[in-house]
Design an enzyme around this catalytic site. Structure first.
Site, short mmCIF file in Angstrom:
data_model
loop_
_atom_site.label_atom_id
_atom_site.label_comp_id
_atom_site.label_asym_id
_atom_site.label_seq_id
_atom_site.Cartn_x
_atom_site.Cartn_y
_atom_site.Cartn_z
N PHE A 80 48.27 -74.64 -37.24
CA PHE A 80 46.98 -74.63 -38.47
C PHE A 80 45.78 -74.24 -38.20
O PHE A 80 45.16 -75.01 -38.38
CB PHE A 80 47.41 -76.10 -39.11
CG PHE A 80 48.88 -76.55 -39.32
CD1 PHE A 80 49.45 -76.16 -40.46
CD2 PHE A 80 49.22 -77.26 -38.34
CE1 PHE A 80 50.84 -76.53 -40.69
CE2 PHE A 80 50.51 -77.93 -38.68
CZ PHE A 80 51.51 -77.30 -39.96
N ASP A 123 46.39 -79.39 -36.84
CA ASP A 123 45.63 -79.92 -37.69
C ASP A 123 45.77 -79.26 -39.14
O ASP A 123 45.26 -78.22 -39.54
CB ASP A 123 44.26 -79.43 -37.22
CG ASP A 123 43.02 -79.63 -38.29
OD1 ASP A 123 43.13 -80.69 -38.94
OD2 ASP A 123 41.98 -79.18 -38.47
N ALA A 176 53.43 -72.31 -39.77
CA ALA A 176 53.66 -73.36 -38.76
C ALA A 176 54.94 -74.13 -38.50
O ALA A 176 55.12 -74.23 -37.03
CB ALA A 176 52.27 -74.52 -39.15
N CYS A 203 43.66 -84.81 -42.94
CA CYS A 203 42.73 -85.08 -43.64
C CYS A 203 43.19 -85.50 -45.01
O CYS A 203 42.42 -85.15 -46.05
CB CYS A 203 42.07 -83.69 -43.80
SG CYS A 203 43.17 -82.17 -44.38
N ASP A 226 48.65 -69.43 -37.44
CA ASP A 226 48.47 -69.97 -38.92
C ASP A 226 48.99 -68.88 -39.85
O ASP A 226 49.54 -67.57 -39.53
CB ASP A 226 46.71 -69.80 -38.90
CG ASP A 226 46.33 -70.51 -40.28
OD1 ASP A 226 45.89 -71.48 -40.20
OD2 ASP A 226 46.44 -69.95 -41.47
N SER A 227 49.29 -69.38 -41.18
CA SER A 227 50.13 -68.28 -41.94
C SER A 227 49.08 -67.46 -42.59
O SER A 227 49.51 -66.29 -43.30
CB SER A 227 50.82 -69.08 -43.06
OG SER A 227 49.83 -69.84 -43.87
#
Length: 399
Positions: free
Chosen positions: A231, A302, A282, A342, A253-254
């Site tokens: 990520f 992350d 991911a 987050c 990452d995508s």
């Protein structure tokens, strides 16, 4: 409108005002009297908040279309909310950042944490990205931009209107360049690395400053080893690890645009030869690398907010557990695993439990060596858990 002419918002007779008197920044719809006259007030109107006995509690911005019906602006009921008031709050925020950082790259305003509820401003040298996520900030945006330019000297201000918060306030999602112009990604020096921030087309404001201290800690763990950044976005953990002496780093990452910016950052920082990217979902990448027997000295995950609300909490915690379960087997014996969240709805205890459970389900065990949070340019409001949303757990997995 003068102070004497301000409308009044009053608490219901059974609402306990002590939390508000002690600093709570939000007032909810079920705590106040919402009569026809009050409901007719335009979103963002500045009003005086009173308790049921008509004693003033402060000045708030109202939005009767939101669950958070009022946001506290000033506890002085005589405060006048305008350009001068904004200058005082922004000036205090700037003074804190200038004491903390040598270069003008940081979060300048962290909403309630800086006494400017719903307002986020990230600074990128001579440019700034502003997120007016509350109706009052949208109404006073011209004043905010003028004060921002006067205080900091920024020549470009971008409005980012994306995100869930504006939708909850009934605001539009139209982003724009308010002053100046942005022609290319902005290079951002941080933790010895160079990042490329797309201020107009990237996620949120273009770069996540909140992870700065966690990236610095992870970079120490990566020295001389192979690291995996899942990520990755624009290479947040990977680039700082390479700058600190990692042998190599792989960013997953995508998003192709995000990885393109990560590669530009690696080249700008002189570490491009040791940096690789992998564009893929991911979870799929983690599963594939596990099947292939890949091992890294440091793995960092992350992800985006899996639990952005209480309704999404259970599913979010399962997702965090899955990340830990898939990532742990990729860590070499005695290596390190950092897991981040987050999601403000997933508090530290729940996130830690999900992470430890996932590591255990992978057949690994570890030592928790550090619990990290956002940097000091993201000051927390002591009575608002949402401002302390970021958690980062660093484990050493046992041989």
């Amino acid at each position: 409108m003068t102070v004497a002419e301000r409308p009044v918002l009053r608490l219901k007779p059974k609402t306990d005002s002590r939390a508000i008197r002690h600093g709570a920044p939000w007032v909810f719809a079920d705590e106040v009297v919402l009569d026809r006259r009050t409901r007719a007030l335009p979103a963002g109107t500045i009003v005086t908040l009173e308790d049921a006995e008509r004693r003033a509690l402060g000045v708030v911005a109202i939005n009767t279309g939101s669950k958070i019906v009022a946001r506290m602006l000033d506890r002085d009921p005589d405060a006048e909310i305008g350009r001068d008031w904004i200058a005082v709050r922004l000036g205090a925020a700037l003074a804190l950042r200038e004491a903390l950082y040598d270069a003008p790259f940081y979060r300048l305003v962290h909403a309630e944490g800086d006494g400017l509820p719903g307002l986020v401003i990230d600074r990128f040298g001579a440019a700034a990205v502003i997120q007016p996520n509350a109706a009052w900030a949208e109404l006073l945006l011209d004043d905010i931009v003028a004060v921002l330019s006067d205080l900091t000297g920024v020549s470009c201000v971008v409005k980012n209107a994306a995100g869930r918060a504006r939708g909850l306030e009934g605001l539009d999602d139209v982003s724009s360049v308010l002053t100046g112009e942005v022609s290319a990604p902005v290079p951002v020096p941080m933790n010895g690395a160079t990042y490329m921030a797309d201020l107009t087309g990237g996620q949120k404001t273009g770069l996540f400053y909140d992870q700065r201290p966690n990236q610095a800690f992870a970079a120490r763990l990566a020295r001389g080893g192979r690291m995996l950044d899942v990520f990755s976005h624009v290479g947040g953990f990977a680039l700082s690890a390479l700058a600190s002496g990692a042998e190599s780093a792989l960013a997953v990452d995508s998003s192709a645009p995000a990885l393109a910016l990560a590669r530009k950052g690696a080249e700008a920082g002189g570490v491009g030869a040791r940096f690789e990217t992998r564009q893929e979902d991911a979870f799929a990448a983690l599963e594939a690398m596990g099947r292939d027997g890949e091992r890294f000295d440091l793995v960092v995950c992350d992800p985006p907010a899996f639990a952005p609300s209480k309704q999404a909490l259970d599913a979010g915690l399962r997702a965090y557990e899955r990340v830990a379960r898939l990532a742990a087997p990729l860590v070499a014996p005695g290596g390190f695993l950092m897991l981040c969240s987050c999601s403000h709805a997933a508090d530290l205890g729940r996130f830690r439990t999900a992470s430890v459970r996932g590591i255990g389900r992978a057949g690994r065990r570890g030592q928790l060596i550090r619990t990290g949070f956002a940097g000091p340019d993201h000051p927390q409001h002591p009575q608002l858990a949402e401002t302390g949303y970021l958690k980062a757990l660093a484990f050493r997995l046992m041989p």
